[in-house]
Design a protein around this motif. Structure first.
Motif, PDB file in Angstrom:
ATOM      1  N   ALA A  68       0.829  -1.209   0.000  1.00 25.53           N
ATOM      2  CA  ALA A  68       0.000   0.000   0.000  1.00 25.53           C
ATOM      3  C   ALA A  68       0.862   1.259   0.000  1.00 25.53           C
ATOM      4  O   ALA A  68       0.567   2.238  -0.700  1.00 25.53           O
ATOM      5  CB  ALA A  68      -0.925  -0.012   1.217  1.00 25.53           C
ATOM      6  N   GLY A  69       1.965   1.250   0.771  1.00 29.70           N
ATOM      7  CA  GLY A  69       2.850   2.415   0.829  1.00 29.70           C
ATOM      8  C   GLY A  69       3.536   2.679  -0.492  1.00 29.70           C
ATOM      9  O   GLY A  69       3.620   3.832  -0.943  1.00 29.70           O
ATOM     10  N   ILE A  70       4.031   1.630  -1.138  1.00 34.40           N
ATOM     11  CA  ILE A  70       4.699   1.799  -2.436  1.00 34.40           C
ATOM     12  C   ILE A  70       3.714   2.321  -3.476  1.00 34.40           C
ATOM     13  O   ILE A  70       4.038   3.215  -4.271  1.00 34.40           O
ATOM     14  CB  ILE A  70       5.324   0.469  -2.898  1.00 34.40           C
ATOM     15  CG1 ILE A  70       6.492   0.086  -1.984  1.00 34.40           C
ATOM     16  CG2 ILE A  70       5.798   0.566  -4.344  1.00 34.40           C
ATOM     17  CD1 ILE A  70       7.111  -1.250  -2.302  1.00 34.40           C
ATOM     18  N   ALA A  71       2.501   1.768  -3.484  1.00 31.16           N
ATOM     19  CA  ALA A  71       1.479   2.227  -4.431  1.00 31.16           C
ATOM     20  C   ALA A  71       1.165   3.703  -4.225  1.00 31.16           C
ATOM     21  O   ALA A  71       1.020   4.474  -5.188  1.00 31.16           O
ATOM     22  CB  ALA A  71       0.214   1.380  -4.278  1.00 31.16           C
ATOM     23  N   ALA A  72       1.063   4.124  -2.960  1.00 31.35           N
ATOM     24  CA  ALA A  72       0.760   5.529  -2.661  1.00 31.35           C
ATOM     25  C   ALA A  72       1.891   6.448  -3.131  1.00 31.35           C
ATOM     26  O   ALA A  72       1.638   7.516  -3.702  1.00 31.35           O
ATOM     27  CB  ALA A  72       0.522   5.696  -1.162  1.00 31.35           C
ATOM     28  N   VAL A  73       3.129   6.022  -2.914  1.00 27.42           N
ATOM     29  CA  VAL A  73       4.264   6.861  -3.320  1.00 27.42           C
ATOM     30  C   VAL A  73       4.342   6.949  -4.838  1.00 27.42           C
ATOM     31  O   VAL A  73       4.655   8.005  -5.394  1.00 27.42           O
ATOM     32  CB  VAL A  73       5.577   6.302  -2.731  1.00 27.42           C
ATOM     33  CG1 VAL A  73       6.758   7.133  -3.229  1.00 27.42           C
ATOM     34  CG2 VAL A  73       5.538   6.321  -1.211  1.00 27.42           C
ATOM     35  N   ILE A  74       4.052   5.846  -5.538  1.00 30.80           N
ATOM     36  CA  ILE A  74       4.062   5.874  -7.003  1.00 30.80           C
ATOM     37  C   ILE A  74       3.017   6.853  -7.524  1.00 30.80           C
ATOM     38  O   ILE A  74       3.266   7.617  -8.476  1.00 30.80           O
ATOM     39  CB  ILE A  74       3.817   4.464  -7.569  1.00 30.80           C
ATOM     40  CG1 ILE A  74       5.012   3.552  -7.256  1.00 30.80           C
ATOM     41  CG2 ILE A  74       3.593   4.521  -9.080  1.00 30.80           C
ATOM     42  CD1 ILE A  74       4.809   2.112  -7.679  1.00 30.80           C
ATOM     43  N   LEU A  75       1.840   6.848  -6.904  1.00 27.52           N
ATOM     44  CA  LEU A  75       0.785   7.778  -7.313  1.00 27.52           C
ATOM     45  C   LEU A  75       1.203   9.235  -7.096  1.00 27.52           C
ATOM     46  O   LEU A  75       0.724  10.134  -7.801  1.00 27.52           O
ATOM     47  CB  LEU A  75      -0.508   7.486  -6.547  1.00 27.52           C
ATOM     48  CG  LEU A  75      -1.197   6.151  -6.873  1.00 27.52           C
ATOM     49  CD1 LEU A  75      -2.405   5.939  -5.968  1.00 27.52           C
ATOM     50  CD2 LEU A  75      -1.626   6.123  -8.346  1.00 27.52           C
ATOM     51  N   LEU A  76       2.083   9.463  -6.128  1.00 26.27           N
ATOM     52  CA  LEU A  76       2.558  10.819  -5.844  1.00 26.27           C
ATOM     53  C   LEU A  76       3.862  11.128  -6.588  1.00 26.27           C
ATOM     54  O   LEU A  76       4.497  12.137  -6.301  1.00 26.27           O
ATOM     55  CB  LEU A  76       2.783  10.987  -4.336  1.00 26.27           C
ATOM     56  CG  LEU A  76       1.536  10.942  -3.449  1.00 26.27           C
ATOM     57  CD1 LEU A  76       1.931  10.935  -1.976  1.00 26.27           C
ATOM     58  CD2 LEU A  76       0.632  12.145  -3.744  1.00 26.27           C
ATOM     59  N   GLY A  77       4.238  10.274  -7.522  1.00 22.67           N
ATOM     60  CA  GLY A  77       5.508  10.443  -8.221  1.00 22.67           C
ATOM     61  C   GLY A  77       5.647  11.777  -8.908  1.00 22.67           C
ATOM     62  O   GLY A  77       6.691  12.442  -8.820  1.00 22.67           O
ATOM     63  N   HIS A  78       4.602  12.217  -9.611  1.00 25.26           N
ATOM     64  CA  HIS A  78       4.672  13.495 -10.308  1.00 25.26           C
ATOM     65  C   HIS A  78       4.767  14.654  -9.326  1.00 25.26           C
ATOM     66  O   HIS A  78       5.480  15.634  -9.567  1.00 25.26           O
ATOM     67  CB  HIS A  78       3.448  13.675 -11.208  1.00 25.26           C
ATOM     68  CG  HIS A  78       3.501  14.927 -12.042  1.00 25.26           C
ATOM     69  ND1 HIS A  78       4.432  15.127 -13.035  1.00 25.26           N
ATOM     70  CD2 HIS A  78       2.732  16.048 -12.008  1.00 25.26           C
ATOM     71  CE1 HIS A  78       4.244  16.312 -13.588  1.00 25.26           C
ATOM     72  NE2 HIS A  78       3.223  16.901 -12.985  1.00 25.26           N
ATOM     73  N   ASP A  79       4.073  14.544  -8.200  1.00 27.02           N
ATOM     74  CA  ASP A  79       4.155  15.577  -7.166  1.00 27.02           C
ATOM     75  C   ASP A  79       5.579  15.676  -6.618  1.00 27.02           C
ATOM     76  O   ASP A  79       6.071  16.780  -6.349  1.00 27.02           O
ATOM     77  CB  ASP A  79       3.191  15.257  -6.028  1.00 27.02           C
ATOM     78  CG  ASP A  79       1.742  15.267  -6.478  1.00 27.02           C
ATOM     79  OD1 ASP A  79       1.025  16.210  -6.158  1.00 27.02           O
ATOM     80  OD2 ASP A  79       1.345  14.298  -7.155  1.00 27.02           O
ATOM     81  N   ILE A  80       6.234  14.519  -6.464  1.00 24.27           N
ATOM     82  CA  ILE A  80       7.614  14.517  -5.967  1.00 24.27           C
ATOM     83  C   ILE A  80       8.540  15.175  -6.983  1.00 24.27           C
ATOM     84  O   ILE A  80       9.478  15.895  -6.613  1.00 24.27           O
ATOM     85  CB  ILE A  80       8.064  13.081  -5.664  1.00 24.27           C
ATOM     86  CG1 ILE A  80       7.166  12.440  -4.611  1.00 24.27           C
ATOM     87  CG2 ILE A  80       9.518  13.059  -5.185  1.00 24.27           C
ATOM     88  CD1 ILE A  80       7.456  10.976  -4.350  1.00 24.27           C
ATOM     89  N   ASP A  81       8.286  14.938  -8.275  1.00 27.43           N
ATOM     90  CA  ASP A  81       9.093  15.577  -9.315  1.00 27.43           C
ATOM     91  C   ASP A  81       9.013  17.094  -9.218  1.00 27.43           C
ATOM     92  O   ASP A  81      10.018  17.794  -9.348  1.00 27.43           O
ATOM     93  CB  ASP A  81       8.622  15.129 -10.709  1.00 27.43           C
ATOM     94  CG  ASP A  81       8.918  13.660 -10.979  1.00 27.43           C
ATOM     95  OD1 ASP A  81       9.801  13.113 -10.299  1.00 27.43           O
ATOM     96  OD2 ASP A  81       8.261  13.090 -11.863  1.00 27.43           O
ATOM     97  N   VAL A  82       7.806  17.595  -8.985  1.00 26.50           N
ATOM     98  CA  VAL A  82       7.619  19.049  -8.865  1.00 26.50           C
ATOM     99  C   VAL A  82       8.271  19.557  -7.581  1.00 26.50           C
ATOM    100  O   VAL A  82       8.926  20.605  -7.575  1.00 26.50           O
ATOM    101  CB  VAL A  82       6.115  19.405  -8.886  1.00 26.50           C
ATOM    102  CG1 VAL A  82       5.911  20.896  -8.627  1.00 26.50           C
ATOM    103  CG2 VAL A  82       5.500  19.015 -10.218  1.00 26.50           C
TER     104      VAL A  82
END
Length: 290
Positions: A68-82
């Motif tokens: 669940a944690g990995i899936a959540a971080v992947i979904l936030l990948g673009h936010d992390i890029d910004v």
């Protein structure tokens, strides 16, 4: 995180706050082992780290939290890029920087805690794998995060295989093998010289005595670099800098300080007055006590 946020939320304060909290919990652990000595039998294995005796029953519910944690971080990948562009840029693009940082730190703590719950304190994997994964995937966190997860699992399995076979029939702890690999890699990162780009080229100028000279240019064009080279803070890769016809490389530090000084624009002088700041220019001429 909240302690660091109250003091500015810089990287240094975040690390120092983490060290302080870690020391507090270590003290709590030592207190428990003092009053309950039987817990010492498993404490050593936990601190070294390893995968001995792990079954599917032991992995529950950690595996659910990890997926669940990995899936959540992947979904936030673009936010992390910004967010990687800087807080100011992210804020002006409409991002709630404080909220996102808190969510990411919470997810990181969740993933780390779930993994540590069954493997113990395996260090350096989170240091080695992201650096390698970035070379393969680039800066996109949407791709980098799943690659890190897969590479981390493969790397851990390989180290575990080495731990079981390297000194067969004897078996050493997985954490020992990871440390033998991780420490040299960490030292390499500390000693590695990042390839710098050429900032100034074919510069030939003279600053005349008694005149005020202004250097104007866009950010990153080499204004500060030029001033730092004139003060001996940086060494030019080619050519030379002279003061009164003498190469600054041959001038003693104390003598060079009497001719030229440099005040960094990135450093805050606090509440000091302009007069006091300028008067510090007499520092090289003062004896002891100053």
């Amino acid at each position: 995180y909240f302690i660091a946020r109250k003091t500015g939320a810089s990287k240094i304060t975040l690390v120092l706050a983490g060290v302080a909290i870690s020391s507090l919990f270590n003290a709590g652990t030592d207190t428990v082992t003092t009053f309950v000595p039987d817990t010492l039998s498993g404490l050593s294995d936990f601190r070294i780290g390893g995968l001995e005796g792990i079954s599917l029953g032991v992995l529950s519910p950690a595996w659910v939290l990890i997926i669940a944690g990995i899936a959540a971080v992947i979904l936030l990948g673009h936010d992390i890029d910004v967010l990687a562009l800087g807080d100011s840029t992210a804020f002006t693009l409409g991002m709630n920087v404080k909220l996102l940082r808190f969510v990411l730190l919470t997810l990181a703590a969740l993933l780390a805690g779930a993994a540590v719950s069954f493997s113990g304190l395996l260090g350096f994997i989170g240091l080695i794998i992201p650096h390698i994964a970035e070379k393969l995937t680039g800066s996109s966190h949407t791709l980098k995060i799943p690659v890190c997860a897969l590479m981390g699992a493969v790397f851990t399995s390989m180290c575990d295989l080495l731990a079981r076979t390297l000194f067969a029939p004897h078996e050493i702890a997985l954490g020992i093998v990871v440390s033998y690999i991780g420490v040299p890699f960490f030292i390499y990162l500390l000693l590695r010289k990042k390839g710098g780009k050429q900032v100034l080229y074919n510069i030939d100028t003279v600053f005349e005595s008694g005149r005020i000279t202004s250097i104007i240019g866009k950010n990153g064009c080499g204004k500060s670099t030029l001033l730092q080279m004139c003060c001996g803070l940086l060494t030019p890769s080619e050519g030379s800098i002279t003061i009164d016809g003498v190469n600054i490389a041959s001038i003693k530090h104390a003598d060079l300080a009497k001719k030229i000084s440099y005040f960094s624009q990135s450093h805050s002088a606090g509440s000091i007055t302009v007069c006091s700041l300028v008067s510090h220019g007499r520092f090289p001429y003062l004896g002891y006590p100053r």
